[in-house]
Design a protein around this motif. Structure first.
Motif, mmCIF file in Angstrom:
data_model
loop_
_atom_site.group_PDB
_atom_site.id
_atom_site.type_symbol
_atom_site.label_atom_id
_atom_site.label_comp_id
_atom_site.label_asym_id
_atom_site.label_seq_id
_atom_site.Cartn_x
_atom_site.Cartn_y
_atom_site.Cartn_z
ATOM 1 N N CYS A 78 -6.543 19.989 -2.096
ATOM 2 C CA CYS A 78 -7.987 20.122 -2.264
ATOM 3 C C CYS A 78 -8.673 19.408 -1.106
ATOM 4 N N SER A 79 -9.985 19.517 -1.052
ATOM 5 C CA SER A 79 -10.735 18.887 0.032
ATOM 6 C C SER A 79 -12.162 18.638 -0.431
ATOM 7 N N ASP A 80 -12.873 17.836 0.342
ATOM 8 C CA ASP A 80 -14.303 17.629 0.154
ATOM 9 C C ASP A 80 -14.907 17.302 1.517
ATOM 10 N N GLU A 81 -16.137 16.855 1.533
ATOM 11 C CA GLU A 81 -16.780 16.576 2.803
ATOM 12 C C GLU A 81 -16.214 15.348 3.510
ATOM 13 N N HIS A 82 -15.345 14.598 2.815
ATOM 14 C CA HIS A 82 -14.752 13.394 3.393
ATOM 15 C C HIS A 82 -13.360 13.631 3.979
ATOM 16 N N GLY A 83 -12.677 14.714 3.558
ATOM 17 C CA GLY A 83 -11.337 14.949 4.071
ATOM 18 C C GLY A 83 -10.577 15.976 3.269
ATOM 19 N N SER A 84 -9.301 16.135 3.616
ATOM 20 C CA SER A 84 -8.400 17.064 2.918
ATOM 21 C C SER A 84 -7.256 16.270 2.311
ATOM 22 N N TYR A 85 -6.778 16.725 1.129
ATOM 23 C CA TYR A 85 -5.800 15.953 0.370
ATOM 24 C C TYR A 85 -4.681 16.879 -0.120
ATOM 25 N N GLY A 86 -3.472 16.616 0.388
ATOM 26 C CA GLY A 86 -2.329 17.417 0.004
ATOM 27 C C GLY A 86 -1.611 16.857 -1.206
ATOM 28 N N LYS A 87 -0.512 17.488 -1.539
ATOM 29 C CA LYS A 87 0.290 17.080 -2.688
ATOM 30 C C LYS A 87 0.669 15.609 -2.591
ATOM 31 N N HIS A 88 0.542 14.908 -3.701
ATOM 32 C CA HIS A 88 0.890 13.494 -3.855
ATOM 33 C C HIS A 88 0.018 12.575 -2.982
ATOM 34 N N ASP A 120 -17.392 -2.839 -5.747
ATOM 35 C CA ASP A 120 -16.451 -2.562 -4.663
ATOM 36 C C ASP A 120 -16.816 -1.225 -4.046
ATOM 37 N N THR A 121 -17.022 -1.208 -2.757
ATOM 38 C CA THR A 121 -17.387 0.028 -2.055
ATOM 39 C C THR A 121 -16.232 0.591 -1.240
ATOM 40 N N THR A 122 -15.018 0.075 -1.506
ATOM 41 C CA THR A 122 -13.859 0.504 -0.723
ATOM 42 C C THR A 122 -13.415 1.907 -1.120
ATOM 43 N N ARG A 123 -13.265 2.767 -0.138
ATOM 44 C CA ARG A 123 -12.706 4.100 -0.356
ATOM 45 C C ARG A 123 -11.253 4.088 0.105
ATOM 46 N N ILE A 124 -10.371 4.676 -0.684
ATOM 47 C CA ILE A 124 -8.937 4.636 -0.393
ATOM 48 C C ILE A 124 -8.392 6.056 -0.343
ATOM 49 N N VAL A 125 -7.586 6.357 0.655
ATOM 50 C CA VAL A 125 -6.846 7.619 0.736
ATOM 51 C C VAL A 125 -5.426 7.292 1.173
ATOM 52 N N ILE A 126 -4.440 7.627 0.344
ATOM 53 C CA ILE A 126 -3.034 7.346 0.661
ATOM 54 C C ILE A 126 -2.201 8.600 0.390
ATOM 55 N N ASP A 127 -1.555 9.094 1.427
ATOM 56 C CA ASP A 127 -0.636 10.221 1.309
ATOM 57 C C ASP A 127 0.739 9.646 0.987
ATOM 58 N N ALA A 130 3.789 10.633 3.125
ATOM 59 C CA ALA A 130 3.861 10.171 4.508
ATOM 60 C C ALA A 130 3.845 8.651 4.631
ATOM 61 N N ALA A 131 3.489 7.954 3.559
ATOM 62 C CA ALA A 131 3.329 6.502 3.613
ATOM 63 C C ALA A 131 4.674 5.793 3.663
ATOM 64 N N THR A 132 4.647 4.535 4.073
ATOM 65 C CA THR A 132 5.831 3.682 4.070
ATOM 66 C C THR A 132 5.929 2.950 2.743
ATOM 67 N N TRP A 133 7.042 3.131 2.063
ATOM 68 C CA TRP A 133 7.256 2.507 0.766
ATOM 69 C C TRP A 133 7.989 1.179 0.933
ATOM 70 N N MET A 134 7.813 0.293 -0.048
ATOM 71 C CA MET A 134 8.529 -0.979 -0.061
ATOM 72 C C MET A 134 9.771 -0.849 -0.943
ATOM 73 N N GLU A 135 10.874 -1.383 -0.472
ATOM 74 C CA GLU A 135 12.112 -1.351 -1.239
ATOM 75 C C GLU A 135 12.226 -2.607 -2.107
ATOM 76 N N ASP A 142 11.793 1.904 -5.358
ATOM 77 C CA ASP A 142 10.903 1.852 -4.208
ATOM 78 C C ASP A 142 9.477 1.902 -4.736
ATOM 79 N N VAL A 143 8.560 1.190 -4.079
ATOM 80 C CA VAL A 143 7.198 1.062 -4.590
ATOM 81 C C VAL A 143 6.190 1.313 -3.469
ATOM 82 N N LEU A 144 5.136 2.044 -3.811
ATOM 83 C CA LEU A 144 4.010 2.259 -2.915
ATOM 84 C C LEU A 144 2.765 1.721 -3.606
#
Length: 226
Positions: A78-88, A120-127, A130-135, A142-144
């Motif tokens: 999906c997407s909006d005026e702020h960006g595009s967001y893929g699976k997960h 809180d005005t923080t906006r978060i986007v995490i793919d 593609a992100a680096t997970w912690m073991e 594994d944790v993100l």
């Protein structure tokens, strides 16, 4: 927040919903259906947790959210005026965000509207793909991490537990809710397969484990307390 009948509103009870067997409900938006997992009418802890399905080519009307909105793309994009967001992909929109959500190919979303716990005005986007997970080898997972827990009020993460792992029995002082994305997780209460959502009240202990399948799950803590 919209007006609706409460669902799983008693935070002192274990809640379990299998979205695979739930019927889709119509919404006020054309091309959008929902499955409500939790709906709480409360001036301080009000929240809605739902699975939304957008048919291909669907656009939601432009909305300025009074609540904080978190969503996770289960399938599609999906997407909006702020960006595009893929699976997960996980997205947090702070209160006051104006959004025109749309999906060209169609998508299924986990969505949580929440009366803000703190300013809180923080906006978060995490793919998550593609992100680096912690073991965490001592926990067999594994944790993100999705958002910080600097003050101990709330936390959110995606956990990916390895096969044939037994986690120590534990409880959650600020409660916990889990949505299973992939695989199977079990404990002394039930078996949680992909598409199930469950919520553990504060202080209820469980001892989760996996068998021949790994389990990937979206986990939140803190919504039940604050």
């Amino acid at each position: 927040m919209r007006s609706a009948v409460e669902v799983n509103a008693d935070a002192n009870k274990v809640a379990f919903m299998d979205t695979r067997t739930m019927a889709w409900e119509a919404t006020q938006w054309s091309g959008v259906q929902r499955k409500v997992l939790e709906f709480v009418n409360h001036p301080r802890m009000g929240r809605e947790t739902s699975i939304l399905k957008l048919e291909p080519g669907t656009s939601l009307p432009t909305t300025t959210w009074a609540e904080r909105l978190d969503f996770f793309v289960i399938e599609g994009s999906c997407s909006d005026e702020h960006g595009s967001y893929g699976k997960h992909t996980f997205v947090r929109q702070p209160p006051g965000t104006t959004q025109s959500l749309r999906s060209q190919e169609g998508c299924t979303l986990y969505m949580k509207w929440r009366v803000p716990i703190k300013e809180d005005t923080t906006r978060i986007v995490i793919d998550a793909l593609a992100a680096t997970w912690m073991e965490f080898p001592h926990r067999g997972a594994d944790v993100l991490h999705l958002y910080p827990n600097k003050d101990g009020i709330e936390t959110g993460r995606i956990g990916h537990v390895h096969t044939n792992r037994k986690l120590p029995s534990h409880d959650h002082s600020i409660g916990e809710e889990t949505f299973v994305i992939e695989g199977v997780l079990k404990d002394q209460f039930a078996s949680y397969e992909a598409g199930t959502w469950f919520r553990m009240p504060c202080g209820v202990a469980h001892a989760p484990y996996t068998e021949e399948q790994r389990c990937k799950m979206l986990i939140r803590e803190g919504d039940l307390v604050w």
